[in-house]
Design an enzyme around this catalytic site. Structure first.
Site, PDB file in Angstrom:
ATOM      1  N   GLY A  75       0.786  -1.160   0.024  1.00  0.00           N
ATOM      2  CA  GLY A  75      -0.136   0.174  -0.201  1.00  0.00           C
ATOM      3  C   GLY A  75       1.155   1.510  -0.200  1.00  0.00           C
ATOM      4  O   GLY A  75       1.708   0.924   0.314  1.00  0.00           O
TER       5      GLY A  75
ATOM      6  N   GLN B  51       3.701  10.040   0.201  1.00  0.00           N
ATOM      7  CA  GLN B  51       5.346   8.979   0.864  1.00  0.00           C
ATOM      8  C   GLN B  51       5.607   9.706  -0.424  1.00  0.00           C
ATOM      9  O   GLN B  51       6.603   9.335  -0.689  1.00  0.00           O
ATOM     10  CB  GLN B  51       4.601   7.953   0.708  1.00  0.00           C
ATOM     11  CG  GLN B  51       4.193   7.108   2.065  1.00  0.00           C
ATOM     12  CD  GLN B  51       4.284   5.957   1.890  1.00  0.00           C
ATOM     13  OE1 GLN B  51       3.347   5.467   1.512  1.00  0.00           O
ATOM     14  NE2 GLN B  51       4.841   4.842   2.744  1.00  0.00           N
TER      15      GLN B  51
ATOM     16  N   CYS C  55       6.581  -0.425   6.639  1.00  0.00           N
ATOM     17  CA  CYS C  55       6.338   0.662   5.993  1.00  0.00           C
ATOM     18  C   CYS C  55       8.069   1.361   5.451  1.00  0.00           C
ATOM     19  O   CYS C  55       9.313   0.877   5.727  1.00  0.00           O
ATOM     20  CB  CYS C  55       6.153   1.880   6.647  1.00  0.00           C
ATOM     21  SG  CYS C  55       5.349   3.667   6.354  1.00  0.00           S
ATOM     22  N   LEU C  56       7.604   1.671   3.640  1.00  0.00           N
ATOM     23  CA  LEU C  56       8.012   2.230   2.656  1.00  0.00           C
ATOM     24  C   LEU C  56       8.730   3.305   3.234  1.00  0.00           C
ATOM     25  O   LEU C  56      10.431   3.320   2.570  1.00  0.00           O
ATOM     26  CB  LEU C  56       7.874   2.210   1.581  1.00  0.00           C
ATOM     27  CG  LEU C  56       6.723   0.987   0.717  1.00  0.00           C
ATOM     28  CD1 LEU C  56       6.225   0.957  -0.445  1.00  0.00           C
ATOM     29  CD2 LEU C  56       8.508  -0.530   0.614  1.00  0.00           C
TER      30      LEU C  56
ATOM     31  N   HIS D 116      -3.548   1.742   7.837  1.00  0.00           N
ATOM     32  CA  HIS D 116      -2.231   2.654   7.280  1.00  0.00           C
ATOM     33  C   HIS D 116      -2.194   3.088   6.746  1.00  0.00           C
ATOM     34  O   HIS D 116      -1.114   4.461   7.257  1.00  0.00           O
ATOM     35  CB  HIS D 116      -1.294   1.622   7.080  1.00  0.00           C
ATOM     36  CG  HIS D 116       0.559   0.933   7.352  1.00  0.00           C
ATOM     37  ND1 HIS D 116       1.714   0.997   8.286  1.00  0.00           N
ATOM     38  CD2 HIS D 116       1.206   2.336   6.066  1.00  0.00           C
ATOM     39  CE1 HIS D 116       2.746   1.600   7.914  1.00  0.00           C
ATOM     40  NE2 HIS D 116       2.537   1.960   6.785  1.00  0.00           N
ATOM     41  N   GLU D 117      -2.397   3.594   6.032  1.00  0.00           N
ATOM     42  CA  GLU D 117      -2.195   4.259   4.419  1.00  0.00           C
ATOM     43  C   GLU D 117      -2.946   5.861   5.279  1.00  0.00           C
ATOM     44  O   GLU D 117      -2.994   6.675   4.917  1.00  0.00           O
ATOM     45  CB  GLU D 117      -3.194   3.810   3.725  1.00  0.00           C
ATOM     46  CG  GLU D 117      -2.071   2.475   2.319  1.00  0.00           C
ATOM     47  CD  GLU D 117      -0.746   2.253   2.753  1.00  0.00           C
ATOM     48  OE1 GLU D 117       0.148   3.834   2.714  1.00  0.00           O
ATOM     49  OE2 GLU D 117       0.272   1.465   2.536  1.00  0.00           O
TER      50      GLU D 117
ATOM     51  N   HIS E 129      -1.401   7.898   7.180  1.00  0.00           N
ATOM     52  CA  HIS E 129      -0.416   8.547   6.582  1.00  0.00           C
ATOM     53  C   HIS E 129      -0.905  10.094   6.237  1.00  0.00           C
ATOM     54  O   HIS E 129      -0.420  11.156   6.263  1.00  0.00           O
ATOM     55  CB  HIS E 129      -0.113   7.718   5.553  1.00  0.00           C
ATOM     56  CG  HIS E 129       1.249   7.341   5.633  1.00  0.00           C
ATOM     57  ND1 HIS E 129       3.139   7.519   6.399  1.00  0.00           N
ATOM     58  CD2 HIS E 129       1.639   5.942   5.451  1.00  0.00           C
ATOM     59  CE1 HIS E 129       4.036   6.684   6.133  1.00  0.00           C
ATOM     60  NE2 HIS E 129       2.453   5.139   5.800  1.00  0.00           N
TER      61      HIS E 129
HETATM   62 NI    NI Z   1       3.445   2.705   5.336  1.00  0.00          NI
END
Ligand code: NI
Length: 171
Positions: free
Chosen positions: A48, A53, A94-95, A136-137, A140
């Protein structure tokens, strides 16, 4: 927006703490943003991604539905309308915090509302892993990272893992 800017921002970048603004125009620019996001997500093998991000403060998220052949999903202005009282704890990565993972407790089931890229309303009842990904997204978009949901002890460990990964990547 250029392809060159489609780099995933990581911990320490102040944009990750910002509140994203709602989508108001469902235009080509939004479609292009969704494309850049899904490309970045796939390139980094994530499940995701939020626009934040990529440094774009627009309320847009993408994910791949793990239970449905990894179909790409896009949701603008996502909002959790209802959530179950029952919660589960699971490890999340998480990226934007490469190398780290944190145990996060989240509701097992959510009803999420939002819009597709044409401005059509969508409501999704999600459970399990995909419910976790979407929560989670959305975090962000509100400037929240997994570290903000960790205990102080876990946060310290995760920061250390992140710093070690980052240092190794720079060598
Ligand atoms: Ni993340």
């Amino acid at each position: 927006m250029d392809r060159a800017f489609a780099e995933i921002r990581t911990l320490g970048d102040p944009v990750l703490k910002e509140q994203a603004k709602p989508v108001v125009s469902f235009d080509d620019r939004l479609v292009r943003l969704a494309t850049l996001m899904s490309e970045a997500m796939d390139r980094e093998e994530g499940v995701g991604l939020a626009a934040t991000q990529l440094g774009v403060l627009t309320r847009l998220i993408v994910w791949r539905h793990p239970d449905e052949d990894d179909v790409l999903r896009v949701l603008a202005n996502p909002e959790i309308v209802e959530q179950s009282e029952s919660c589960s704890v699971a490890s999340e990565g998480c990226l934007s915090v490469p190398g780290a993972s944190v145990e996060v407790s989240r509701p097992d089931e959510i009803l999420v509302a939002g819009f597709d890229l044409n401005g059509g309303m969508i409501e999704l009842l999600l459970q399990g892993l995909v419910a976790r990904i979407v929560q989670h997204e959305i975090d962000h978009l509100d400037g929240r990272l997994i570290l903000d949901r960790a205990t102080p002890e876990e946060r310290r460990r995760a920061m250390k893992d992140f710093r070690e990964r980052t240092a190794a990547a720079q060598q």
